[in-house]
Design a protein around this motif. Structure first.
Motif, mmCIF file in Angstrom:
data_model
loop_
_atom_site.group_PDB
_atom_site.id
_atom_site.type_symbol
_atom_site.label_atom_id
_atom_site.label_comp_id
_atom_site.label_asym_id
_atom_site.label_seq_id
_atom_site.Cartn_x
_atom_site.Cartn_y
_atom_site.Cartn_z
ATOM 1 N N LYS A 41 0.850 -1.190 0.000
ATOM 2 C CA LYS A 41 0.000 0.000 0.000
ATOM 3 C C LYS A 41 0.883 1.235 0.000
ATOM 4 O O LYS A 41 1.764 1.388 0.847
ATOM 5 N N LEU A 42 0.640 2.107 -0.972
ATOM 6 C CA LEU A 42 1.457 3.303 -1.154
ATOM 7 C C LEU A 42 0.650 4.564 -0.913
ATOM 8 O O LEU A 42 -0.525 4.646 -1.292
ATOM 9 N N THR A 43 1.274 5.562 -0.305
ATOM 10 C CA THR A 43 0.675 6.887 -0.196
ATOM 11 C C THR A 43 0.749 7.557 -1.572
ATOM 12 O O THR A 43 1.468 7.081 -2.463
ATOM 13 N N PRO A 44 0.065 8.679 -1.761
ATOM 14 C CA PRO A 44 0.189 9.381 -3.048
ATOM 15 C C PRO A 44 1.640 9.745 -3.384
ATOM 16 O O PRO A 44 2.078 9.594 -4.528
ATOM 17 N N GLY A 45 2.402 10.195 -2.378
ATOM 18 C CA GLY A 45 3.801 10.546 -2.626
ATOM 19 C C GLY A 45 4.632 9.331 -2.998
ATOM 20 O O GLY A 45 5.459 9.390 -3.920
ATOM 21 N N GLU A 46 4.430 8.228 -2.290
ATOM 22 C CA GLU A 46 5.149 6.998 -2.612
ATOM 23 C C GLU A 46 4.758 6.481 -3.991
ATOM 24 O O GLU A 46 5.601 5.942 -4.722
ATOM 25 N N SER A 47 3.489 6.661 -4.347
ATOM 26 C CA SER A 47 3.036 6.227 -5.673
ATOM 27 C C SER A 47 3.784 6.960 -6.773
ATOM 28 O O SER A 47 4.192 6.363 -7.771
ATOM 29 N N ARG A 48 3.978 8.267 -6.591
ATOM 30 C CA ARG A 48 4.717 9.050 -7.593
ATOM 31 C C ARG A 48 6.181 8.608 -7.659
ATOM 32 O O ARG A 48 6.775 8.557 -8.739
ATOM 33 N N GLN A 49 6.762 8.291 -6.505
ATOM 34 C CA GLN A 49 8.146 7.803 -6.510
ATOM 35 C C GLN A 49 8.244 6.450 -7.207
ATOM 36 O O GLN A 49 9.180 6.200 -7.969
ATOM 37 N N TRP A 50 7.283 5.585 -6.942
ATOM 38 C CA TRP A 50 7.259 4.288 -7.629
ATOM 39 C C TRP A 50 7.111 4.477 -9.132
ATOM 40 O O TRP A 50 7.756 3.788 -9.914
ATOM 41 N N LEU A 51 6.256 5.418 -9.527
ATOM 42 C CA LEU A 51 6.056 5.660 -10.949
ATOM 43 C C LEU A 51 7.355 6.098 -11.612
ATOM 44 O O LEU A 51 7.717 5.611 -12.693
ATOM 45 N N GLY A 52 8.085 6.996 -10.954
ATOM 46 C CA GLY A 52 9.368 7.432 -11.493
ATOM 47 C C GLY A 52 10.366 6.289 -11.581
ATOM 48 O O GLY A 52 11.078 6.143 -12.580
ATOM 49 N N ALA A 53 10.409 5.459 -10.539
ATOM 50 C CA ALA A 53 11.353 4.338 -10.533
ATOM 51 C C ALA A 53 10.984 3.295 -11.581
ATOM 52 O O ALA A 53 11.870 2.763 -12.271
ATOM 53 N N LEU A 54 9.695 2.994 -11.722
ATOM 54 C CA LEU A 54 9.276 2.028 -12.749
ATOM 55 C C LEU A 54 9.652 2.527 -14.142
ATOM 56 O O LEU A 54 10.094 1.753 -14.998
ATOM 57 N N ASN A 55 9.474 3.820 -14.361
ATOM 58 C CA ASN A 55 9.844 4.387 -15.657
ATOM 59 C C ASN A 55 11.350 4.246 -15.897
ATOM 60 O O ASN A 55 11.785 3.859 -16.991
ATOM 61 N N ASP A 56 12.149 4.542 -14.864
ATOM 62 C CA ASP A 56 13.602 4.419 -15.007
ATOM 63 C C ASP A 56 14.016 2.967 -15.252
ATOM 64 O O ASP A 56 14.909 2.700 -16.070
ATOM 65 N N LEU A 57 13.388 2.031 -14.555
ATOM 66 C CA LEU A 57 13.717 0.615 -14.748
ATOM 67 C C LEU A 57 13.395 0.176 -16.171
ATOM 68 O O LEU A 57 14.168 -0.552 -16.799
ATOM 69 N N ARG A 58 12.254 0.614 -16.689
ATOM 70 C CA ARG A 58 11.889 0.237 -18.052
ATOM 71 C C ARG A 58 12.825 0.885 -19.075
ATOM 72 O O ARG A 58 13.180 0.266 -20.077
ATOM 73 N N LEU A 59 13.224 2.127 -18.827
ATOM 74 C CA LEU A 59 14.188 2.774 -19.731
ATOM 75 C C LEU A 59 15.511 2.012 -19.728
ATOM 76 O O LEU A 59 16.123 1.809 -20.783
ATOM 77 N N ALA A 60 15.947 1.600 -18.526
ATOM 78 C CA ALA A 60 17.213 0.884 -18.420
ATOM 79 C C ALA A 60 17.148 -0.459 -19.137
ATOM 80 O O ALA A 60 18.026 -0.806 -19.932
ATOM 81 N N ILE A 61 16.081 -1.217 -18.878
ATOM 82 C CA ILE A 61 15.943 -2.526 -19.523
ATOM 83 C C ILE A 61 15.758 -2.353 -21.029
ATOM 84 O O ILE A 61 16.343 -3.078 -21.836
ATOM 85 N N GLY A 62 14.936 -1.384 -21.411
ATOM 86 C CA GLY A 62 14.699 -1.124 -22.830
ATOM 87 C C GLY A 62 15.975 -0.767 -23.559
ATOM 88 O O GLY A 62 16.194 -1.171 -24.706
ATOM 89 N N SER A 63 16.860 -0.014 -22.886
ATOM 90 C CA SER A 63 18.141 0.335 -23.493
ATOM 91 C C SER A 63 19.007 -0.906 -23.683
ATOM 92 O O SER A 63 19.626 -1.092 -24.731
ATOM 93 N N ARG A 64 19.046 -1.784 -22.682
ATOM 94 C CA ARG A 64 19.831 -3.018 -22.796
ATOM 95 C C ARG A 64 19.282 -3.916 -23.914
ATOM 96 O O ARG A 64 20.027 -4.646 -24.554
ATOM 97 N N LEU A 65 17.966 -3.853 -24.148
ATOM 98 C CA LEU A 65 17.345 -4.675 -25.191
ATOM 99 C C LEU A 65 17.297 -3.959 -26.539
ATOM 100 O O LEU A 65 16.787 -4.512 -27.511
ATOM 101 N N SER A 66 17.805 -2.720 -26.588
ATOM 102 C CA SER A 66 17.782 -1.901 -27.813
ATOM 103 C C SER A 66 16.365 -1.636 -28.297
ATOM 104 O O SER A 66 16.096 -1.613 -29.505
ATOM 105 N N ILE A 67 15.449 -1.427 -27.357
ATOM 106 C CA ILE A 67 14.070 -1.097 -27.708
ATOM 107 C C ILE A 67 13.970 0.405 -27.952
ATOM 108 O O ILE A 67 14.297 1.205 -27.083
#
Length: 201
Positions: A134-160
């Motif tokens: 369970k996330l607060t609104p602030g934690e939700s925004r932090q999770w959203l930023g981190a999920l985006n960064d993780l996908r960018l990182a993985i996408g870069s490794r996969l050349s997406i």
């Protein structure tokens, strides 16, 4: 991995995660922290102003993942400069912008990744059915930023670079060594999409 975020009263979000999902997200967040690196004042913890006034790098990172996470501000690779002078001016502007913004960007990405790790570590022991994060609104925004960064990182490794790349990778045979990374990329995308939806309700 079917977990999806749902809105909670007060503007937060919740998702059910099993122990494998928790382990994957936590491991990826730790790897992201290691990739981003420490802050510029890590070696001077007695000086609280050191990081505030430290200038960042002026050159783009050599690692392609970091280049994706911290792109040049004025150098769109799709736009060809009209002259060598224009190219030089763009580079100079990008270097100046990077010098004064990259440290803050890195700090924000570190904080988001640490928030992910902290909220996962605070979960009650995972039972057979998993645990509910369970996330607060602030934690939700932090999770959203981190999920985006993780996908960018993985996408870069996969050349997406676009959706067509994702579709092709999705059809990879199970024995392809990239398949687990592709599945993680797609799963994180689903989490990100449902978290965005909760924040918009």
């Amino acid at each position: 991995m079917p977990g999806t975020f749902e809105p909670t009263p007060g503007g937060g979000a919740a998702v059910a995660l099993d122990d494998v999902e928790i382990s994957i997200i936590r491991s990826l967040a730790v790897q992201l922290l290691e990739l981003i690196g420490p802050g510029p004042a890590e070696d001077a913890p007695d000086d609280p102003l050191a990081e505030l006034f430290a200038e960042g790098p002026s050159e783009p990172p050599s690692d392609p993942v970091l280049r994706r996470l911290f792109p040049d501000a004025y150098c769109d690779p799709r736009l060809v400069p009209d002259s060598p002078q224009e190219a030089a001016e763009r580079e100079a502007h990008s270097a100046e912008f990077r010098r004064y913004t990259e440290n803050d960007l890195r700090a924000g990405k570190r904080e988001n990744a640490l928030a992910v790790i902290g909220t996962l570590d605070a979960l009650s022991p995972v039972g057979e059915e998993g645990a509910v994060l369970k996330l607060t609104p602030g934690e939700s925004r932090q999770w959203l930023g981190a999920l985006n960064d993780l996908r960018l990182a993985i996408g870069s490794r996969l050349s997406i670079t676009d959706e067509d790349d994702t579709d092709l990778l999705y059809r990879l045979p199970d024995e392809d060594e990239r398949k687990p990374m592709v599945m993680a990329y797609l799963w994180l995308g689903g989490l990100q999409e449902t978290l965005v939806a909760t924040l918009m309700t």
